[in-house]
Scaffold this active site. Structure first.
Site, short mmCIF file in Angstrom:
data_model
loop_
_atom_site.label_atom_id
_atom_site.label_comp_id
_atom_site.label_asym_id
_atom_site.label_seq_id
_atom_site.Cartn_x
_atom_site.Cartn_y
_atom_site.Cartn_z
N ASP A 1 -5.32 -3.72 4.75
CA ASP A 1 -5.84 -3.32 6.05
C ASP A 1 -7.35 -3.47 6.17
O ASP A 1 -7.88 -3.62 7.25
CB ASP A 1 -5.40 -1.90 6.41
CG ASP A 1 -5.56 -0.94 5.22
OD1 ASP A 1 -6.35 -1.28 4.31
OD2 ASP A 1 -4.91 0.11 5.22
N ASP B 1 -9.66 -6.64 1.87
CA ASP B 1 -8.31 -7.08 1.54
C ASP B 1 -8.09 -8.53 1.99
O ASP B 1 -7.12 -9.16 1.59
CB ASP B 1 -7.26 -6.20 2.23
CG ASP B 1 -7.25 -4.79 1.66
OD1 ASP B 1 -7.66 -4.64 0.50
OD2 ASP B 1 -6.84 -3.87 2.38
N ASP C 1 0.86 -1.18 0.00
CA ASP C 1 0.00 0.00 0.00
C ASP C 1 0.89 1.23 0.00
O ASP C 1 2.05 1.14 0.35
CB ASP C 1 -0.79 0.08 1.31
CG ASP C 1 -1.97 -0.84 1.32
OD1 ASP C 1 -2.41 -1.24 0.25
OD2 ASP C 1 -2.45 -1.14 2.43
P1 ATP Z 1 -3.44 2.93 -0.17
O1 ATP Z 1 -4.03 1.73 -0.79
O2 ATP Z 1 -2.12 3.29 -0.72
O3 ATP Z 1 -3.48 2.96 1.30
P2 ATP Z 1 -5.26 5.09 -0.20
O4 ATP Z 1 -5.27 5.08 1.27
O5 ATP Z 1 -4.92 6.34 -0.87
O6 ATP Z 1 -4.32 4.05 -0.80
P3 ATP Z 1 -8.07 4.84 -0.20
O7 ATP Z 1 -8.07 5.14 1.23
O8 ATP Z 1 -8.91 3.75 -0.74
O9 ATP Z 1 -6.64 4.53 -0.72
O10 ATP Z 1 -8.40 6.18 -0.94
C1 ATP Z 1 -8.69 6.23 -2.30
C2 ATP Z 1 -9.20 7.61 -2.67
O11 ATP Z 1 -10.40 7.88 -1.98
C3 ATP Z 1 -8.25 8.73 -2.30
O12 ATP Z 1 -7.43 9.04 -3.37
C4 ATP Z 1 -9.17 9.88 -1.96
O13 ATP Z 1 -9.44 10.64 -3.12
C5 ATP Z 1 -10.45 9.24 -1.54
N1 ATP Z 1 -10.60 9.23 -0.08
C6 ATP Z 1 -9.74 8.74 0.81
N2 ATP Z 1 -10.21 8.88 2.05
C7 ATP Z 1 -11.42 9.45 1.96
C8 ATP Z 1 -12.42 9.85 2.89
N3 ATP Z 1 -12.28 9.67 4.19
N4 ATP Z 1 -13.53 10.43 2.40
C9 ATP Z 1 -13.69 10.62 1.10
N5 ATP Z 1 -12.80 10.26 0.18
C10 ATP Z 1 -11.66 9.70 0.58
#
Ligand code: ATP
Length: 841
Positions: free
Chosen positions: A582, A586, A335
């Site tokens: 996480d 997954d 991730d």
């Molecule tokens: P990784 O897999 O590397 O941990 P990540 O944490 O960026 O990736 P997600 O948390 O699934 O992956 O987030 C994907 C997208 O969703 C982000 O790019 C963001 O635009 C949006 N996002 C993340 N958190 C939120 C939230 N709390 N509310 C709304 N949109 C969100």
């Protein structure tokens, strides 16, 4: 009034309406217990933990050490020897058996304790409401009456009577064996409802797979349903891995071969006219000496030491085979957020109406300014971000910390910098939570306004808009971009929102790379492991951050279920895959991966349960540490096996050769038993404590198909066996021809044998290099000193002389011992050198 848990046999909690349960547990289903009352109950009822596993008693486990066909044969032979009048020899054999059993028992107990301790290191946390405030606490702190909030991915921490549920589904397979998640609902059920059908209860140890809920704790610890099950079955920890199984099988085959050889030697000896009883004792000594009985146990000990070392470096192994697999990992899929980066979000810029507003300040301290200064439109956008939000920030000792999702906390900070606060947000009446599939979140408020925030393309889609160059530009700078929108009077569903959302602006946040993770990625790459980034974030953002790490393979906007496909695909290419995760979704990928890695802090319980390894600090650097230790464990296993097999083989060969040649035994059976007993532990096992070689991360991964013993190493084993055999035979003959007594000649032979074992131990510290490049191994030095001390006792103490048929030596024979040990050392090093020349390295 004293607190009691309701007598479940009177009426189960599932048969009571919610108000009765609340009354019985003296709580409040909205605000939960007061901290004071909680503390009282905890003191009264004790922590919410299952009583420690009651395994077999130590007597049984000690006796089990004797449960080995070989030991039976040995005991039988000793009995025959005793009946034939050789009481001293027989008692020495008995003593050897007992001491061996005790040593094996202690080793195993230590290994198991090390593994048991790990279970406690992965603590389950739950969300509980106390004094009206939700907080995360270890599940061990739950008491009856606590109000617990359930969310997808949580493990249920105690038995709960549900008071509220929204699309709540729970996987109860841990309790009922039913693998399909059960839908939950707080409605009262008839008292006779069976456990598996009690849909208004959530039981300790089960997993929330989707939705959310709220419940009152009605039973904790041993009183829970799982506690009852636990009391019925006392499980024992299995410390088996493919490798230990393979070795156990190998030992079995070897045992049969050696027993065959032993029987053969009896026949030859008797035909030659030797006394039968003497031949039986010799044959048994041959078998005991040659069979590597301790091998599987020693492997377990080595693995356990590796597991303990990994735990010290924040990687908790949940399944022992993972230790082996780690050493051959060829691909790590990681991730981005939190693992490679710090997951410390700071809003850097806001774009509203085509104008970019830079935001100053770092971290979660709500102080900073906007350039140009924030106008009403910017405040509208930030208010939406503050409303559509479950996080908050708290000041602790002058430092501002996020509570909840860091992405959302960053929005809280930005809103506060613009002068907004929680009071400006109209009361929330409904929510569509964020998920990695939906990629946006929406909330409905008392004024009937809906606020939306999420991934740029999702929110643009809801707003009926196409691509945004502004957002692309922010992402191309490596920033995490969220689009923020607003709708009025729409339905709070994805379909209902489509086309009704008004775009308010974009928020871009910076998440710094973890410096130690950059270094760790490079280390893995140098170790021949490919690192791939699998992220839910935007491709442009992900690419920039990947470049910072030198990662060239990026899979962005990957939904969790696609992870499974990726793992399967890499495995089909013959890769050994480690995959991080996480969330609940997954879990399949974590299970499928060769090494499933879950996040200990940010990860859900479901992911942890599915994983082979849990990182207590969520940091990529810990994966690298685990790989490094995994390789070191594998090295030490090989070193131990390479040391132990030739010594065992030579012990057997000495006797076999003497019988076949019809010559006097250079080493007597009891002496073989002595050598076998003292050196296996005092010398061999110390290799399990070898520090890792500095170049473990500069070698390519070992292919999993590679046999433990390569052709070179088999050659080495035979070579060393021959050296040990020749040295002890030669020393014996030479002493006899110089006019020494049989006792003295044998004592010299025994000391030569042990001396060569010690020098071979030094050889084994590195399998390829002349001088090991590792630091000193304290245990090895202690072991060598101990062995020398024991040999001196054997040689000079009269009592030992009569027990083991040895005799004191003058100083000259020791020169032979030293000389031959040195020769043996040099020969093995020459063998290493020859092989390195052949391989051209
Ligand atoms: P990784 O897999 O590397 O941990 P990540 O944490 O960026 O990736 P997600 O948390 O699934 O992956 O987030 C994907 C997208 O969703 C982000 O790019 C963001 O635009 C949006 N996002 C993340 N958190 C939120 C939230 N709390 N509310 C709304 N949109 C969100």
């Amino acid at each position: 009034m004293p607190v009691t848990t309701v007598d479940r046999d009177d009426v189960g909690h599932h048969g009571l309406p919610v108000p009765d349960v609340v009354l019985l547990t003296e709580t409040d289903s909205d605000t939960g217990l007061s901290t004071e009352r909680w503390r009282q109950r905890l003191a009264e009822l004790g922590p919410n933990e299952l009583p420690p596993r009651r395994g077999q008693s130590w007597v049984v486990r000690l006796l089990l050490q004797l449960h080995h066909p070989l030991i039976y044969v040995l005991l039988a032979a000793a009995t025959i020897t005793a009946v034939l009048g050789e009481v001293v020899d027989a008692s020495v054999v008995f003593a050897v058996v007992v001491v061996n059993a005790i040593i094996g028992f202690v080793q195993e107990a230590r290994a198991e304790r090390a593994l048991d301790a790990l279970v406690a290191m992965v603590r389950t946390e739950v969300t509980v409401v106390r004094d009206g405030v939700p907080m995360r606490v270890p599940s061990a702190e739950l008491v009856p009456g606590d109000v617990v909030l359930l969310d997808a991915g949580d493990q249920v921490g105690a038995d709960l009577r549900l008071v509220g549920a929204r699309e709540l589904r729970v996987d109860e397979s841990a309790l009922t064996g039913e693998s399909v998640p059960v839908t939950k609902d707080p409605l009262v059920l008839p008292p006779e409802t069976a456990l598996a059908d009690r849909t208004n209860m959530a039981y300790s140890g089960t997993l929330v797979t989707s939705g959310s809920g709220r419940g009152v704790v009605v039973a904790t610890g041993a009183e829970t349903e799982i506690g009852r099950v636990h009391r019925l079955v006392s499980t024992t920890a299995t410390v088996q891995t493919p490798l230990t199984r393979k070795l156990a099988h190998f030992s079995q085959v070897l045992t049969v071969v050696i027993l065959g050889l032993a029987a053969f030697s009896v026949v030859v000896g008797v035909l030659r006219g030797e006394p039968f009883a003497e031949m039986v004792t010799a044959a048994v000594a041959l078998a005991v000496g040659a069979i590597p009985e301790g091998l599987p146990a020693a492997v377990t000990v080595t693995l356990a030491i590796g597991v303990a070392r990994m735990a010290r470096r924040n990687a908790i192994i949940r399944r022992l085979p993972a230790v082996e697999t780690l050493g051959s990992t060829t691909v790590i899929c990681t991730d981005k957020t939190g693992t490679l980066t710090a997951n410390a979000m700071t809003v850097n810029a806001v774009v509203v109406g085509g104008v970019r507003y830079d935001v100053s300040g770092i971290g979660y301290a709500p102080t900073g300014t906007f350039t140009p200064s924030a106008n009403a439109a910017v405040r509208d956008c930030l208010l939406a971000g503050l409303a559509c939000n479950d996080a908050r920030i708290v000041e602790d000792d002058g430092r501002w910390q996020p509570v909840g999702d860091p992405t959302e906390a960053a929005l809280v900070v930005a809103a506060r910098k613009a002068g907004l606060s929680a009071e400006d947000v109209p009361e929330r009446v409904d929510v569509l939570p964020f998920s990695s599939e939906r990629l946006f979140m929406a909330t409905r408020h008392a004024n009937d306004v809906i606020y939306v925030k999420g991934a740029v393309e999702r929110v643009l889609d809801l707003a009926g808009l196409g691509h945004s160059a502004e957002a692309e530009e922010l992402a191309a700078a490596g920033l995490r971009v969220l689009a923020i929108g607003r709708a009025a009077g729409a339905e709070l569903t994805e379909e209902g929102l489509r086309g009704t959302v008004e775009l308010l602006g974009f928020v871009a946040m910076h998440d710094p790379a973890r410096p130690e993770a950059i270094e760790a990625v490079h280390a893995c790459q140098a170790a021949g492991i490919e690192v791939k980034m699998i992220t839910g974030d935007h491709p442009a953002t992900a690419r920039v951050i990947a470049a910072e790490f030198g990662i060239s393979d990026v899979h962005a906007r990957v939904a969790p279920e696609e992870k499974l496909r990726l793992v399967t695909q890499f495995q089909a290419d013959g890769q050994v895959v480690a995959m991080t995760g996480d969330g609940v979704n997954d879990a399949p990928a974590l299970r499928r991966a060769d090494i499933g890695v879950a996040m200990g802090r940010g990860g859900t319980e479901v992911a942890k349960q599915a994983a082979d390894m849990v990182l207590t600090d969520d940091n990529f650097a810990s994966i690298r540490a685990a790989v490094e230790e995994g390789r070191a464990v594998f090295d030490n296993l090989r070193k131990f096996i390479i040391w132990t097999l030739p010594t065992n083989m030579a012990e057997g060969l000495v006797i076999l050769t003497a019988i076949l040649l019809g010559a006097a035994l250079p080493i007597l059976p009891v002496q073989i038993l002595w050598i076998n007993m003292t050196t296996a532990v005092a010398l061999g096992l110390t290799l399990a404590f070898e520090p890792r070689e500095p170049d473990v991360m500069r070698r390519p991964p070992l292919p999993p198909s590679l046999p433990l013993l390569t052709r070179t190493l088999v050659g080495r084993i035979l070579f060393v066996s021959a050296i040990l055999l020749a040295c002890s035979f030669w020393a014996f003959r030479w002493q006899l021809s110089a006019g020494a007594s049989l006792e003295v000649a044998r004592t010299v032979a025994v000391n030569v044998f042990v001396g060569a074992q010690i020098s071979y131990l030094a050889n084994c510290r590195s399998l390829v290099r002349i001088r090991p490049r590792t630091g000193p191994n304290r245990w090895l030095l202690v072991g060598v000193a101990l062995t020398i001390g024991l040999q001196l006792l054997l040689t000079y103490v009269p009592f030992m002389n009569s027990l083991f048929h040895t005799a004191p030596l003058g100083w000259q024979p020791w020169l032979v011992v030293f000389g031959l040990s040195a020769v043996s050392y040099v020969l093995v090093e020459l063998d290493k050198w020859r092989h390195r020349l052949l391989r051209g390295s």
